[in-house]
Design a protein around this motif. Structure first.
Motif, PDB file in Angstrom:
ATOM      1  N   MET A   1       0.853  -1.179   0.000  1.00 31.67           N
ATOM      2  CA  MET A   1       0.000   0.000   0.000  1.00 31.67           C
ATOM      3  C   MET A   1       0.896   1.239   0.000  1.00 31.67           C
ATOM      4  SD  MET A   1      -3.062   0.787   2.686  1.00 31.67           S
ATOM      5  CE  MET A   1      -4.629   0.692   1.903  1.00 31.67           C
ATOM      6  N   SER A   2       0.590   2.191  -0.874  1.00 29.05           N
ATOM      7  CA  SER A   2       1.412   3.391  -0.984  1.00 29.05           C
ATOM      8  C   SER A   2       1.126   4.365   0.158  1.00 29.05           C
ATOM      9  CB  SER A   2       1.145   4.083  -2.322  1.00 29.05           C
ATOM     10  OG  SER A   2      -0.148   4.661  -2.322  1.00 29.05           O
ATOM     11  N   LYS A   3       2.039   5.302   0.361  1.00 27.19           N
ATOM     12  CA  LYS A   3       1.841   6.322   1.395  1.00 27.19           C
ATOM     13  C   LYS A   3       0.575   7.126   1.119  1.00 27.19           C
ATOM     14  CE  LYS A   3       6.575   7.143   2.880  1.00 27.19           C
ATOM     15  NZ  LYS A   3       7.634   8.155   3.043  1.00 27.19           N
ATOM     16  N   LYS A   4       0.322   7.397  -0.170  1.00 32.02           N
ATOM     17  CA  LYS A   4      -0.866   8.160  -0.561  1.00 32.02           C
ATOM     18  C   LYS A   4      -2.142   7.392  -0.194  1.00 32.02           C
ATOM     19  CE  LYS A   4      -2.850  10.523  -4.541  1.00 32.02           C
ATOM     20  NZ  LYS A   4      -2.699  10.850  -5.947  1.00 32.02           N
ATOM     21  N   SER A   5      -2.158   6.068  -0.434  1.00 37.81           N
ATOM     22  CA  SER A   5      -3.325   5.250  -0.095  1.00 37.81           C
ATOM     23  C   SER A   5      -3.546   5.199   1.406  1.00 37.81           C
ATOM     24  CB  SER A   5      -3.140   3.828  -0.622  1.00 37.81           C
ATOM     25  OG  SER A   5      -3.080   3.818  -2.015  1.00 37.81           O
ATOM     26  N   ILE A   6      -2.473   5.083   2.146  1.00 37.34           N
ATOM     27  CA  ILE A   6      -2.567   5.049   3.603  1.00 37.34           C
ATOM     28  C   ILE A   6      -3.119   6.367   4.125  1.00 37.34           C
ATOM     29  CG2 ILE A   6      -1.231   4.937   5.749  1.00 37.34           C
ATOM     30  CD1 ILE A   6       0.626   2.937   4.233  1.00 37.34           C
ATOM     31  N   LYS A   7      -2.588   7.479   3.603  1.00 39.86           N
ATOM     32  CA  LYS A   7      -3.053   8.803   4.021  1.00 39.86           C
ATOM     33  C   LYS A   7      -4.547   8.953   3.729  1.00 39.86           C
ATOM     34  CE  LYS A   7      -1.981  13.707   3.364  1.00 39.86           C
ATOM     35  NZ  LYS A   7      -1.131  14.677   2.647  1.00 39.86           N
ATOM     36  N   GLY A   8      -4.981   8.511   2.549  1.00 42.62           N
ATOM     37  CA  GLY A   8      -6.396   8.595   2.188  1.00 42.62           C
ATOM     38  C   GLY A   8      -7.274   7.787   3.121  1.00 42.62           C
ATOM     39  N   ALA A   9      -6.841   6.571   3.454  1.00 44.40           N
ATOM     40  CA  ALA A   9      -7.613   5.714   4.350  1.00 44.40           C
ATOM     41  C   ALA A   9      -7.724   6.330   5.748  1.00 44.40           C
ATOM     42  CB  ALA A   9      -6.975   4.327   4.430  1.00 44.40           C
ATOM     43  N   VAL A  10      -6.635   6.903   6.229  1.00 42.68           N
ATOM     44  CA  VAL A  10      -6.635   7.532   7.557  1.00 42.68           C
ATOM     45  C   VAL A  10      -7.590   8.724   7.580  1.00 42.68           C
ATOM     46  CG1 VAL A  10      -5.221   8.869   9.180  1.00 42.68           C
ATOM     47  CG2 VAL A  10      -4.333   6.744   8.201  1.00 42.68           C
ATOM     48  N   TYR A  11      -7.540   9.567   6.556  1.00 43.93           N
ATOM     49  CA  TYR A  11      -8.408  10.742   6.518  1.00 43.93           C
ATOM     50  C   TYR A  11      -9.881  10.368   6.378  1.00 43.93           C
ATOM     51  CZ  TYR A  11      -4.658  14.104   6.773  1.00 43.93           C
ATOM     52  OH  TYR A  11      -3.600  14.868   7.213  1.00 43.93           O
ATOM     53  N   GLU A  12     -10.170   9.294   5.667  1.00 48.61           N
ATOM     54  CA  GLU A  12     -11.557   8.814   5.598  1.00 48.61           C
ATOM     55  C   GLU A  12     -12.041   8.427   6.987  1.00 48.61           C
ATOM     56  OE1 GLU A  12     -12.272   5.687   2.773  1.00 48.61           O
ATOM     57  OE2 GLU A  12     -11.300   6.830   1.172  1.00 48.61           O
ATOM     58  N   GLN A  13     -11.208   7.719   7.747  1.00 48.26           N
ATOM     59  CA  GLN A  13     -11.598   7.305   9.092  1.00 48.26           C
ATOM     60  C   GLN A  13     -11.783   8.504  10.019  1.00 48.26           C
ATOM     61  OE1 GLN A  13     -12.577   4.220   9.840  1.00 48.26           O
ATOM     62  NE2 GLN A  13     -12.183   3.793   7.691  1.00 48.26           N
ATOM     63  N   ILE A  14     -10.949   9.532   9.857  1.00 53.77           N
ATOM     64  CA  ILE A  14     -11.107  10.761  10.651  1.00 53.77           C
ATOM     65  C   ILE A  14     -12.454  11.405  10.344  1.00 53.77           C
ATOM     66  CG2 ILE A  14     -10.244  13.125  10.950  1.00 53.77           C
ATOM     67  CD1 ILE A  14      -7.394  11.931  10.535  1.00 53.77           C
ATOM     68  N   ALA A  15     -12.791  11.497   9.057  1.00 54.53           N
ATOM     69  CA  ALA A  15     -14.075  12.094   8.657  1.00 54.53           C
ATOM     70  C   ALA A  15     -15.249  11.288   9.216  1.00 54.53           C
ATOM     71  CB  ALA A  15     -14.158  12.183   7.136  1.00 54.53           C
ATOM     72  N   ILE A  16     -15.152   9.967   9.129  1.00 53.48           N
ATOM     73  CA  ILE A  16     -16.210   9.103   9.653  1.00 53.48           C
ATOM     74  C   ILE A  16     -16.385   9.314  11.156  1.00 53.48           C
ATOM     75  CG2 ILE A  16     -16.797   6.686  10.138  1.00 53.48           C
ATOM     76  CD1 ILE A  16     -15.546   6.053   7.337  1.00 53.48           C
ATOM     77  N   ALA A  17     -15.284   9.353  11.891  1.00 53.08           N
ATOM     78  CA  ALA A  17     -15.346   9.539  13.346  1.00 53.08           C
ATOM     79  C   ALA A  17     -15.979  10.882  13.695  1.00 53.08           C
ATOM     80  CB  ALA A  17     -13.945   9.436  13.951  1.00 53.08           C
ATOM     81  N   LYS A  18     -15.605  11.952  12.986  1.00 51.17           N
ATOM     82  CA  LYS A  18     -16.179  13.272  13.258  1.00 51.17           C
ATOM     83  C   LYS A  18     -17.688  13.276  13.012  1.00 51.17           C
ATOM     84  CE  LYS A  18     -12.148  16.168  12.396  1.00 51.17           C
ATOM     85  NZ  LYS A  18     -11.576  17.259  11.582  1.00 51.17           N
ATOM     86  N   ILE A  50     -20.083  12.019   0.197  1.00 48.55           N
ATOM     87  CA  ILE A  50     -18.874  12.780   0.529  1.00 48.55           C
ATOM     88  C   ILE A  50     -17.640  12.127  -0.070  1.00 48.55           C
ATOM     89  CG2 ILE A  50     -17.412  13.607   2.421  1.00 48.55           C
ATOM     90  CD1 ILE A  50     -19.932  13.530   4.205  1.00 48.55           C
ATOM     91  N   ASP A  51     -16.815  12.948  -0.699  1.00 52.99           N
ATOM     92  CA  ASP A  51     -15.490  12.530  -1.156  1.00 52.99           C
ATOM     93  C   ASP A  51     -14.490  13.217  -0.231  1.00 52.99           C
ATOM     94  OD1 ASP A  51     -13.571  11.266  -2.772  1.00 52.99           O
ATOM     95  OD2 ASP A  51     -13.337  13.066  -3.986  1.00 52.99           O
ATOM     96  N   VAL A  52     -13.777  12.449   0.563  1.00 54.62           N
ATOM     97  CA  VAL A  52     -12.855  12.988   1.554  1.00 54.62           C
ATOM     98  C   VAL A  52     -11.513  13.289   0.887  1.00 54.62           C
ATOM     99  CG1 VAL A  52     -11.648  12.544   3.729  1.00 54.62           C
ATOM    100  CG2 VAL A  52     -13.976  11.669   3.380  1.00 54.62           C
ATOM    101  N   LYS A  53     -11.001  14.480   1.145  1.00 54.48           N
ATOM    102  CA  LYS A  53      -9.700  14.883   0.610  1.00 54.48           C
ATOM    103  C   LYS A  53      -8.849  15.441   1.746  1.00 54.48           C
ATOM    104  CE  LYS A  53     -10.517  14.139  -3.729  1.00 54.48           C
ATOM    105  NZ  LYS A  53      -9.955  12.959  -4.321  1.00 54.48           N
ATOM    106  N   ALA A  54      -7.570  15.116   1.722  1.00 50.31           N
ATOM    107  CA  ALA A  54      -6.633  15.707   2.674  1.00 50.31           C
ATOM    108  C   ALA A  54      -6.282  17.106   2.180  1.00 50.31           C
ATOM    109  CB  ALA A  54      -5.366  14.866   2.782  1.00 50.31           C
ATOM    110  N   THR A  55      -6.236  18.059   3.076  1.00 50.31           N
ATOM    111  CA  THR A  55      -5.798  19.394   2.703  1.00 50.31           C
ATOM    112  C   THR A  55      -4.319  19.310   2.364  1.00 50.31           C
ATOM    113  OG1 THR A  55      -7.415  20.359   4.191  1.00 50.31           O
ATOM    114  CG2 THR A  55      -5.626  21.789   3.467  1.00 50.31           C
ATOM    115  N   SER A  56      -3.967  19.788   1.178  1.00 47.99           N
ATOM    116  CA  SER A  56      -2.580  19.711   0.712  1.00 47.99           C
ATOM    117  C   SER A  56      -2.098  21.078   0.268  1.00 47.99           C
ATOM    118  CB  SER A  56      -2.458  18.739  -0.464  1.00 47.99           C
ATOM    119  OG  SER A  56      -2.850  17.456  -0.090  1.00 47.99           O
TER     120      SER A  56
END
Length: 90
Positions: A1-18, A50-56
């Motif tokens: 799994m790439s760093k980008k995929s991991i970052k996306g998965a983490v941010y999705e979980q953050i959005a879900i938790a919020k 919702i499409d979750v995006k990391a602020t970059s």
């Protein structure tokens, strides 16, 4: 799994938790080609795709990168009449 995929998965979980902390019901898309990441239903019944995006930010000048709909998302909106929210997570 790439760093980008991991970052996306983490941010999705953050959005879900919020969302869940605020009383929303949340369903996660399992299709990797889905035009949205999650569906939320508010306590009053409002449904949101919702499409979750990391602020970059750009490395060169630290400007925020603007996110736009993909072709798949534009087609989804056009064909269904439903909207997708781009949700930026820091």
């Amino acid at each position: 799994m790439s760093k980008k995929s991991i970052k996306g998965a983490v941010y999705e979980q953050i959005a879900i938790a919020k969302l869940m902390r605020n009383g929303y019901y949340v369903a996660k898309a399992i299709d990797p080609q889905s035009p949205f990441d999650i569906i939320s239903i508010s306590p009053t019944g409002k449904i949101e795709f919702i499409d979750v995006k990391a602020t970059s930010y750009r490395k060169k000048n630290n400007y925020k990168i603007n996110r736009v709909f993909t072709l798949r998302q534009k087609d989804f909106i056009k064909n269904t009449g439903l909207n997708i929210t781009l949700r930026m997570i820091k």
